[in-house]
Design a protein around this motif. Structure first.
Motif, PDB file in Angstrom:
ATOM      1  N   MET A 110      -2.668  12.543  17.378  1.00 20.17           N
ATOM      2  CA  MET A 110      -1.967  11.194  16.731  1.00 20.17           C
ATOM      3  C   MET A 110      -2.044  11.267  15.478  1.00 20.17           C
ATOM      4  O   MET A 110      -2.011  11.246  14.769  1.00 20.17           O
ATOM      5  CB  MET A 110      -3.726  10.665  16.627  1.00 20.17           C
ATOM      6  N   ALA A 111      -0.830   9.978  15.480  1.00 20.55           N
ATOM      7  CA  ALA A 111      -0.177   9.690  13.945  1.00 20.55           C
ATOM      8  C   ALA A 111      -0.926   9.753  13.036  1.00 20.55           C
ATOM      9  O   ALA A 111      -1.906   9.216  13.427  1.00 20.55           O
ATOM     10  CB  ALA A 111       1.069   9.232  14.035  1.00 20.55           C
ATOM     11  N   GLN A 112      -0.736   9.945  11.781  1.00 16.32           N
ATOM     12  CA  GLN A 112      -2.020  10.049  10.576  1.00 16.32           C
ATOM     13  C   GLN A 112      -0.980   8.671  10.094  1.00 16.32           C
ATOM     14  O   GLN A 112      -0.308   8.606   9.692  1.00 16.32           O
ATOM     15  CB  GLN A 112      -1.192  11.295   9.840  1.00 16.32           C
ATOM     16  N   LYS A 113      -2.448   7.816   9.612  1.00 19.36           N
ATOM     17  CA  LYS A 113      -2.285   6.624   8.970  1.00 19.36           C
ATOM     18  C   LYS A 113      -1.353   7.477   7.334  1.00 19.36           C
ATOM     19  O   LYS A 113      -2.256   7.628   6.843  1.00 19.36           O
ATOM     20  CB  LYS A 113      -3.740   5.690   9.140  1.00 19.36           C
ATOM     21  N   PRO A 114      -0.649   6.340   7.013  1.00 21.68           N
ATOM     22  CA  PRO A 114      -0.206   6.906   6.349  1.00 21.68           C
ATOM     23  C   PRO A 114      -1.287   5.959   4.806  1.00 21.68           C
ATOM     24  O   PRO A 114      -1.110   4.274   5.113  1.00 21.68           O
ATOM     25  CB  PRO A 114       1.557   6.248   5.469  1.00 21.68           C
ATOM     26  N   SER A 115      -1.440   6.474   4.093  1.00 22.32           N
ATOM     27  CA  SER A 115      -1.924   5.937   2.695  1.00 22.32           C
ATOM     28  C   SER A 115      -2.567   7.035   1.632  1.00 22.32           C
ATOM     29  O   SER A 115      -1.425   7.672   1.527  1.00 22.32           O
ATOM     30  CB  SER A 115      -3.879   6.261   3.177  1.00 22.32           C
ATOM     31  N   ILE A 116      -2.260   6.151   0.483  1.00 22.13           N
ATOM     32  CA  ILE A 116      -2.854   7.039  -1.013  1.00 22.13           C
ATOM     33  C   ILE A 116      -3.460   6.374  -1.842  1.00 22.13           C
ATOM     34  O   ILE A 116      -4.328   5.638  -1.471  1.00 22.13           O
ATOM     35  CB  ILE A 116      -1.453   6.236  -2.391  1.00 22.13           C
ATOM     36  N   PRO A 117      -3.765   7.209  -2.782  1.00 21.40           N
ATOM     37  CA  PRO A 117      -5.451   7.990  -2.805  1.00 21.40           C
ATOM     38  C   PRO A 117      -5.675   6.061  -3.795  1.00 21.40           C
ATOM     39  O   PRO A 117      -4.833   5.864  -4.556  1.00 21.40           O
ATOM     40  CB  PRO A 117      -5.331   9.124  -3.495  1.00 21.40           C
ATOM     41  N   LYS A 118      -6.987   5.526  -3.901  1.00 20.48           N
ATOM     42  CA  LYS A 118      -7.952   4.947  -4.334  1.00 20.48           C
ATOM     43  C   LYS A 118      -7.082   4.750  -6.007  1.00 20.48           C
ATOM     44  O   LYS A 118      -7.404   5.946  -6.981  1.00 20.48           O
ATOM     45  CB  LYS A 118      -9.003   4.590  -3.841  1.00 20.48           C
ATOM     46  N   GLY A 119      -6.396   4.180  -7.210  1.00 17.68           N
ATOM     47  CA  GLY A 119      -6.068   3.516  -8.295  1.00 17.68           C
ATOM     48  C   GLY A 119      -4.901   4.596  -8.255  1.00 17.68           C
ATOM     49  O   GLY A 119      -4.626   4.675  -9.582  1.00 17.68           O
ATOM     50  N   THR A 120      -4.306   4.145  -7.270  1.00 18.33           N
ATOM     51  CA  THR A 120      -2.885   4.548  -7.474  1.00 18.33           C
ATOM     52  C   THR A 120      -2.035   3.884  -6.934  1.00 18.33           C
ATOM     53  O   THR A 120      -2.354   2.889  -6.227  1.00 18.33           O
ATOM     54  CB  THR A 120      -2.101   6.402  -7.560  1.00 18.33           C
ATOM     55  N   ARG A 121      -0.499   3.728  -7.569  1.00 13.45           N
ATOM     56  CA  ARG A 121       0.641   2.540  -6.731  1.00 13.45           C
ATOM     57  C   ARG A 121       1.937   3.063  -6.332  1.00 13.45           C
ATOM     58  O   ARG A 121       2.181   4.181  -6.690  1.00 13.45           O
ATOM     59  CB  ARG A 121       0.539   1.926  -6.972  1.00 13.45           C
ATOM     60  N   ASP A 122       2.249   2.918  -5.255  1.00 16.71           N
ATOM     61  CA  ASP A 122       3.696   2.726  -5.276  1.00 16.71           C
ATOM     62  C   ASP A 122       4.569   1.579  -5.539  1.00 16.71           C
ATOM     63  O   ASP A 122       3.896   0.928  -5.973  1.00 16.71           O
ATOM     64  CB  ASP A 122       4.166   2.860  -3.354  1.00 16.71           C
ATOM     65  N   PHE A 123       5.609   1.748  -6.219  1.00 22.01           N
ATOM     66  CA  PHE A 123       6.552   0.352  -7.248  1.00 22.01           C
ATOM     67  C   PHE A 123       7.697   0.748  -6.316  1.00 22.01           C
ATOM     68  O   PHE A 123       8.430   1.725  -6.292  1.00 22.01           O
ATOM     69  CB  PHE A 123       6.828   0.894  -8.299  1.00 22.01           C
ATOM     70  N   ASN A 124       8.110  -1.012  -5.619  1.00 16.51           N
ATOM     71  CA  ASN A 124       9.831  -0.728  -5.855  1.00 16.51           C
ATOM     72  C   ASN A 124      10.665  -0.904  -6.336  1.00 16.51           C
ATOM     73  O   ASN A 124       9.864  -0.554  -7.636  1.00 16.51           O
ATOM     74  CB  ASN A 124       9.270  -1.919  -4.467  1.00 16.51           C
ATOM     75  N   ALA A 125      12.162  -1.127  -5.914  1.00 15.58           N
ATOM     76  CA  ALA A 125      13.117  -1.277  -7.048  1.00 15.58           C
ATOM     77  C   ALA A 125      12.907  -2.037  -8.558  1.00 15.58           C
ATOM     78  O   ALA A 125      13.116  -1.744  -9.269  1.00 15.58           O
ATOM     79  CB  ALA A 125      14.466  -1.675  -6.190  1.00 15.58           C
ATOM     80  N   VAL A 126      11.881  -3.838  -8.219  1.00 16.35           N
ATOM     81  CA  VAL A 126      11.714  -4.621  -8.708  1.00 16.35           C
ATOM     82  C   VAL A 126      10.491  -4.005  -9.559  1.00 16.35           C
ATOM     83  O   VAL A 126      11.059  -3.844 -10.970  1.00 16.35           O
ATOM     84  CB  VAL A 126      11.407  -6.316  -7.795  1.00 16.35           C
ATOM     85  N   GLU A 127       9.927  -3.850  -9.130  1.00 14.79           N
ATOM     86  CA  GLU A 127       8.910  -3.096 -10.296  1.00 14.79           C
ATOM     87  C   GLU A 127       8.942  -2.042 -11.206  1.00 14.79           C
ATOM     88  O   GLU A 127       8.672  -2.197 -12.611  1.00 14.79           O
ATOM     89  CB  GLU A 127       7.176  -2.375  -9.303  1.00 14.79           C
ATOM     90  N   VAL A 128       9.843  -1.096 -10.224  1.00 18.13           N
ATOM     91  CA  VAL A 128      10.049   0.361 -11.396  1.00 18.13           C
ATOM     92  C   VAL A 128      10.974  -0.836 -12.706  1.00 18.13           C
ATOM     93  O   VAL A 128      11.375  -0.341 -13.902  1.00 18.13           O
ATOM     94  CB  VAL A 128      11.382   0.717 -10.405  1.00 18.13           C
ATOM     95  N   ALA A 129      11.810  -1.852 -12.167  1.00 20.32           N
ATOM     96  CA  ALA A 129      13.112  -2.749 -13.027  1.00 20.32           C
ATOM     97  C   ALA A 129      12.074  -2.567 -14.180  1.00 20.32           C
ATOM     98  O   ALA A 129      12.911  -2.149 -14.836  1.00 20.32           O
ATOM     99  CB  ALA A 129      13.900  -3.185 -12.575  1.00 20.32           C
ATOM    100  N   LYS A 130      11.373  -3.398 -13.684  1.00 20.57           N
ATOM    101  CA  LYS A 130       9.975  -4.192 -14.852  1.00 20.57           C
ATOM    102  C   LYS A 130       9.634  -3.574 -15.404  1.00 20.57           C
ATOM    103  O   LYS A 130       9.308  -3.591 -17.061  1.00 20.57           O
ATOM    104  CB  LYS A 130       9.132  -5.092 -14.372  1.00 20.57           C
ATOM    105  N   ARG A 131       9.221  -2.070 -15.147  1.00 18.78           N
ATOM    106  CA  ARG A 131       8.199  -1.064 -16.356  1.00 18.78           C
ATOM    107  C   ARG A 131       9.390  -0.519 -16.437  1.00 18.78           C
ATOM    108  O   ARG A 131       9.182  -0.561 -18.321  1.00 18.78           O
ATOM    109  CB  ARG A 131       7.637   0.380 -14.586  1.00 18.78           C
ATOM    110  N   SER A 132      10.511  -0.378 -16.776  1.00 21.15           N
ATOM    111  CA  SER A 132      11.295   0.313 -17.210  1.00 21.15           C
ATOM    112  C   SER A 132      12.236  -0.055 -18.812  1.00 21.15           C
ATOM    113  O   SER A 132      12.531   0.211 -19.810  1.00 21.15           O
ATOM    114  CB  SER A 132      13.008   0.800 -16.505  1.00 21.15           C
ATOM    115  N   TYR A 133      12.245  -1.642 -17.970  1.00 20.23           N
ATOM    116  CA  TYR A 133      11.865  -2.555 -19.062  1.00 20.23           C
ATOM    117  C   TYR A 133      11.028  -2.261 -20.381  1.00 20.23           C
ATOM    118  O   TYR A 133      11.464  -2.862 -21.657  1.00 20.23           O
ATOM    119  CB  TYR A 133      12.142  -4.484 -18.320  1.00 20.23           C
TER     120      TYR A 133
END
Length: 539
Positions: free
Chosen positions: A1-24
């Protein structure tokens, strides 16, 4: 059975817009850091555990992420335990014979037996065991010569008496399991850096550092287990003008971010030490400050309960009452503190330092921030010794502190370099991001990515498009070619979904004439332009 993708609690993925704002945000902070003369450094994401442990108080130590050593360490521990048991067995048998033969010559017999049977010159317990058995000479002679003990009993007594069930005590076992840990903040690694590279550094040394840190905290709004800190520190100077500059730096950064109305709260650990002295809790300074620092989170009564549970007397707690209701401007609060601390030399010294900073800032002025004395501000970190800073978001925004720092006079002494005073501040990138988002303060153009997409009609047309794309990129225009010869509708939909404002169509007619059809995806308008005109329009 395929593993359900997840990340550890308290961490985040960032999309292109979020990366741009953080870089700003980081770019604004970095620009101001460099304007104030700070130089960039970087340190590893993980440090030796001993570098970090014991530097943040009990609460902080519990939040440090430890890294397991590679290898099967449990097998190693079991092997060592087994070796110790066998060694103990051999040792006791041999030692028993010597004791019976020559009961008076205990020390030479002990030394000989240890050298013969207890991992001579290799085992860390060799000398420790010898010292302990010499200290308990009489009792051990009696135990070994008592017939009621079986050899197994003797081994058990032997091991338990000297805590040698393992080859390592609890600290050594912990080290065997984990020798490294993810950094908890950037200040302690910086102190280690200063001592390690002291011969290469010109003091006073002004550094800034923008890197991620990790804390095993309970995730909630604005609090993550992995987050960036943006720090600036000065070491090698005790001048209070450094504190003054840090207040100005906070003001400059938040003004540049258009985040007006932040409150820079300031206190001094000397004042807190003075208060602890006045209430008779000098020996409980850390407990006192950790509890006091929670006032805005859990309220006055809960703070008093926590202090009481830590052994601070009711009489002492009652003397704190004026602090909980301290009001007025900077000067008014200072005068009230003087009356409370009139018997504490260290407390009055803290007040003197605060008055210097306030007088300087009053003369220099701040652009958009406010400086406020907050005597309940404690920050539960063990290393602050002077001024303490914490920055609160503008009124109406529910958010924890978005910056903090302070003076530390002896942090580098833990790494062998005493009397090197330092002071530093930190910006909470993730919380600043949330505040700017809530107040809609990010520039509208911040997330601009590709400005123009060239439609792909085939290999020949695509090559002509790439020639134009190359020219545009060389002139600073973000341009790209759709890679596949797909249906026109699919390519247009792709541009819309990515919010690309323009598309260029280059068919056979355009190729022959050197003309490009530019379409505005927002209005639908189309214009035929040569390359020079296209470049002028898109720039």
């Amino acid at each position: 059975m395929a593993q359900k993708p997840s990340i550890p609690k308290g961490t985040r993925d960032f999309n292109a817009v979020e990366v741009a704002k953080r870089s700003y945000i980081m770019d604004v902070i970095k620009e101001q850091f460099e304007l104030y003369g700070f130089q960039p450094i970087e340190t590893p994401s993980f440090e030796n555990s001993e570098t970090l442990m014991g530097k943040y108080g009990d609460e902080g130590d519990r939040l440090i992420f430890k890294i397991l050593n590679s290898g099967d360490f449990m097998k190693i521990l079991d092997r060592d335990r087994s070796r110790n048991f066998l060694a103990a067995n051999k040792f006791l048998k041999f030692f028993n014979e010597f004791i019976k033969k020559n009961n008076e010559d205990y020390q030479s017999n002990l030394s000989y037996c240890l050298d013969q049977y207890y991992y001579p010159k290799r085992n860390k317990n060799h000398d420790k065991l010898k010292d302990l058995m010499l200290r308990e000479e009489n009792s051990f002679k009696e135990i070994i010569n008592d017939d009621k003990y079986s050899n197994e009993d003797l081994i058990r007594i032997f091991l338990m008496s000297f805590h040698l069930e393992f080859s390592y005590d609890s600290k050594e076992i912990s080290t065997r399991i984990s020798e490294k840990a993810l950094r908890y903040d950037l200040t302690v690694p910086f102190a280690r850096y200063v001592v390690q590279h002291q011969n290469e550094i010109e003091f006073p040394f002004k550094r800034y550092q923008i890197q991620p840190v990790w804390r095993a905290d309970r995730p909630q709004k604005g609090r993550f287990r992995e987050f960036y800190q943006c720090d600036a520190d000065v070491v090698g100077s005790r001048s209070l003008f450094q504190e003054v500059e840090f207040v100005q730096l906070y003001d400059a950064v938040f003004t540049a971010l258009d985040l007006k109305g932040v409150t820079i709260k300031i206190n001094n650990r000397k004042i807190l030490s003075g208060i602890a002295e006045v209430i008779g809790a000098q020996d409980k300074l850390i407990d006192f400050t950790v509890a006091l620092d929670k006032l805005d989170k859990i309220g006055e009564e809960k703070v008093k309960e926590e202090m009481s549970s830590k052994g601070i007397s009711e009489e002492g707690i009652s003397k704190l009452q004026p602090l909980f209701s301290l009001k007025g401007d900077f000067g008014t609060q200072v005068e009230s503190l003087k009356s409370i601390l009139n018997t504490s030399e260290v407390g009055l010294k803290g007040i003197e330092e605060l008055e210097f900073i306030d007088a300087a800032i009053s003369k220099l002025g701040l652009k958009t921030a406010n400086l406020q004395l907050d005597v309940t501000l404690a920050r539960g970190l063990n290393y602050y010794t002077g001024a303490i800073f914490e920055v609160a978001a503008p009124e109406g925004v529910k958010m924890g502190s978005i910056g903090g720092g302070g003076r530390y006079d002896d942090l580098t002494s833990i790494f062998g370099k005493p009397d090197t005073s330092g002071v530093g501040i930190s910006f909470g990138l993730d919380r600043i991001y949330l505040v700017l988002e809530e107040l809609n303060l990010f520039p509208k153009t911040i997330a601009d990515a590709t400005k123009v997409l060239f439609i792909n009609f085939g290999d020949k047309e695509a090559m002509a498009c790439l020639q134009a794309v190359t020219q545009l990129r060389q002139n600073g225009v973000k341009a790209e070619l759709y890679p596949d010869n797909a249906k026109m509708k699919k390519q247009m939909t792709h541009a819309n979904r990515r919010n690309i404002p323009y598309v260029v169509l280059v068919g056979e007619e355009e190729m022959n004439s050197g003309i490009y059809t530019l379409k505005n995806m927002l209005t639908g308008d189309q214009h035929k332009l040569n390359l020079k005109e296209l470049l002028s329009t898109l720039k």
